[in-house]
Design a protein around this motif. Structure first.
Motif, PDB file in Angstrom:
ATOM      1  N   LEU A   1       0.796  -1.221   0.000  1.00 57.94           N
ATOM      2  CA  LEU A   1       0.000   0.000   0.000  1.00 57.94           C
ATOM      3  C   LEU A   1       0.832   1.277   0.000  1.00 57.94           C
ATOM      4  O   LEU A   1       0.262   2.373   0.012  1.00 57.94           O
ATOM      5  N   ASP A   2       2.148   1.176  -0.026  1.00 61.54           N
ATOM      6  CA  ASP A   2       2.965   2.372   0.156  1.00 61.54           C
ATOM      7  C   ASP A   2       2.896   3.350  -1.004  1.00 61.54           C
ATOM      8  O   ASP A   2       3.350   4.498  -0.889  1.00 61.54           O
ATOM      9  N   SER A   3       2.303   2.961  -2.134  1.00 62.52           N
ATOM     10  CA  SER A   3       2.206   3.861  -3.289  1.00 62.52           C
ATOM     11  C   SER A   3       0.850   4.543  -3.405  1.00 62.52           C
ATOM     12  O   SER A   3       0.643   5.350  -4.314  1.00 62.52           O
ATOM     13  N   PHE A   4      -0.078   4.270  -2.493  1.00 59.79           N
ATOM     14  CA  PHE A   4      -1.439   4.827  -2.560  1.00 59.79           C
ATOM     15  C   PHE A   4      -1.424   6.231  -1.965  1.00 59.79           C
ATOM     16  O   PHE A   4      -1.369   6.402  -0.749  1.00 59.79           O
TER      17      PHE A   4
ATOM     18  N   GLY B   1       0.943   7.817 -13.172  1.00 63.60           N
ATOM     19  CA  GLY B   1       2.076   7.460 -12.320  1.00 63.60           C
ATOM     20  C   GLY B   1       1.769   6.518 -11.181  1.00 63.60           C
ATOM     21  O   GLY B   1       2.659   6.235 -10.369  1.00 63.60           O
ATOM     22  N   PHE B   2       0.533   5.988 -11.086  1.00 60.75           N
ATOM     23  CA  PHE B   2       0.204   5.082  -9.983  1.00 60.75           C
ATOM     24  C   PHE B   2       0.787   3.699 -10.259  1.00 60.75           C
ATOM     25  O   PHE B   2       0.467   3.063 -11.263  1.00 60.75           O
ATOM     26  N   GLN B   3       1.648   3.247  -9.346  1.00 60.29           N
ATOM     27  CA  GLN B   3       2.298   1.952  -9.468  1.00 60.29           C
ATOM     28  C   GLN B   3       1.982   1.094  -8.243  1.00 60.29           C
ATOM     29  O   GLN B   3       1.917   1.605  -7.122  1.00 60.29           O
ATOM     30  N   VAL B   4       1.805  -0.199  -8.472  1.00 61.16           N
ATOM     31  CA  VAL B   4       1.517  -1.144  -7.394  1.00 61.16           C
ATOM     32  C   VAL B   4       2.482  -2.315  -7.492  1.00 61.16           C
ATOM     33  O   VAL B   4       2.762  -2.812  -8.590  1.00 61.16           O
ATOM     34  N   VAL B   5       2.987  -2.738  -6.338  1.00 63.57           N
ATOM     35  CA  VAL B   5       3.830  -3.933  -6.254  1.00 63.57           C
ATOM     36  C   VAL B   5       2.983  -5.064  -5.676  1.00 63.57           C
ATOM     37  O   VAL B   5       2.541  -5.004  -4.522  1.00 63.57           O
TER      38      VAL B   5
END
Length: 204
Positions: free
Chosen positions: A69-72, A177-181
């Motif tokens: 969740l660190d990219s939200f 630019g929204f990225q999720v791992v």
């Protein structure tokens, strides 16, 4: 316990994201700006350009997706688990950022979408697992983090006996630019019962 980790390469994207790459066991994905899933309710518009990586899903399997969740950071940033039967019959369940707070929720769609959600501010920055398991004509959807136990977030009708798919999804309705791992995608045994928590596995 029968647990099968699903290779990222075994899925097919409904709509290709802006970028996809694997690093070790993780899948790093960037969404296209304006991507989303929604059918008509309230807003009247229809969006089917979100990104879902789908593989077949059978009744005798639970399915889980784990992601960070660190990219939200922006309104409506979202990711989680997609359950798919067709473009007008699907369920997306996961985390969506609303008013700066992560919310756990689900959109259940059968020609029209509905939306349920609940704030989980204490989950901010953590790693989340979303799980679904079929029971009779419904799915039981649960969620947890590495520091918080399973909670049941939705029981929804999903009566389809054949042609079901499931896998990770992400959407970026409002920004670039929204990225999720994503760190795991697995099949497990289905839930034993509605009021019995499933086992907990690591996010790898």
């Amino acid at each position: 316990m029968n647990v099968h980790n699903i290779p990222w390469s075994s899925g097919t994207w409904t709509v290709p994201p802006k970028s996809v790459n694997t690093e070790g066991d993780t899948l790093n994905v960037e969404a296209v700006e304006g991507s989303d899933y929604w059918e008509k309710t309230l807003y009247e518009f229809q969006h089917d350009n979100g990104h879902a990586l789908l593989a077949p899903w059978e009744d005798d399997q639970g399915v889980e997706v784990t992601f960070r969740l660190d990219s939200f950071t922006e309104l409506y940033d979202q990711a989680g688990l997609m359950l798919w039967h067709s473009k007008t019959q699907w369920i997306k369940a996961g985390i969506e950022l609303n008013d700066g707070v992560p919310h756990i929720g689900a959109v259940v769609t059968d020609d029209y979408s509905d939306w349920s959600l609940s704030p989980v501010a204490e989950w901010a920055g953590e790693t989340v697992t979303i799980r679904a398991s079929r029971s009779n004509d419904a799915v039981i959807i649960r969620a947890r983090t590495e520091h918080h136990p399973w909670r049941t977030i939705r029981v929804a009708r999903f009566p389809h006996l054949t042609g079901k798919q499931a896998g990770p999804f992400l959407c970026a309705p409002t920004r670039a630019g929204f990225q999720v791992v994503f760190t795991a995608w697995r099949h497990t045994q289905p839930d034993e019962a509605l009021h019995t928590d499933p086992p907990t596995f690591s996010g790898k």
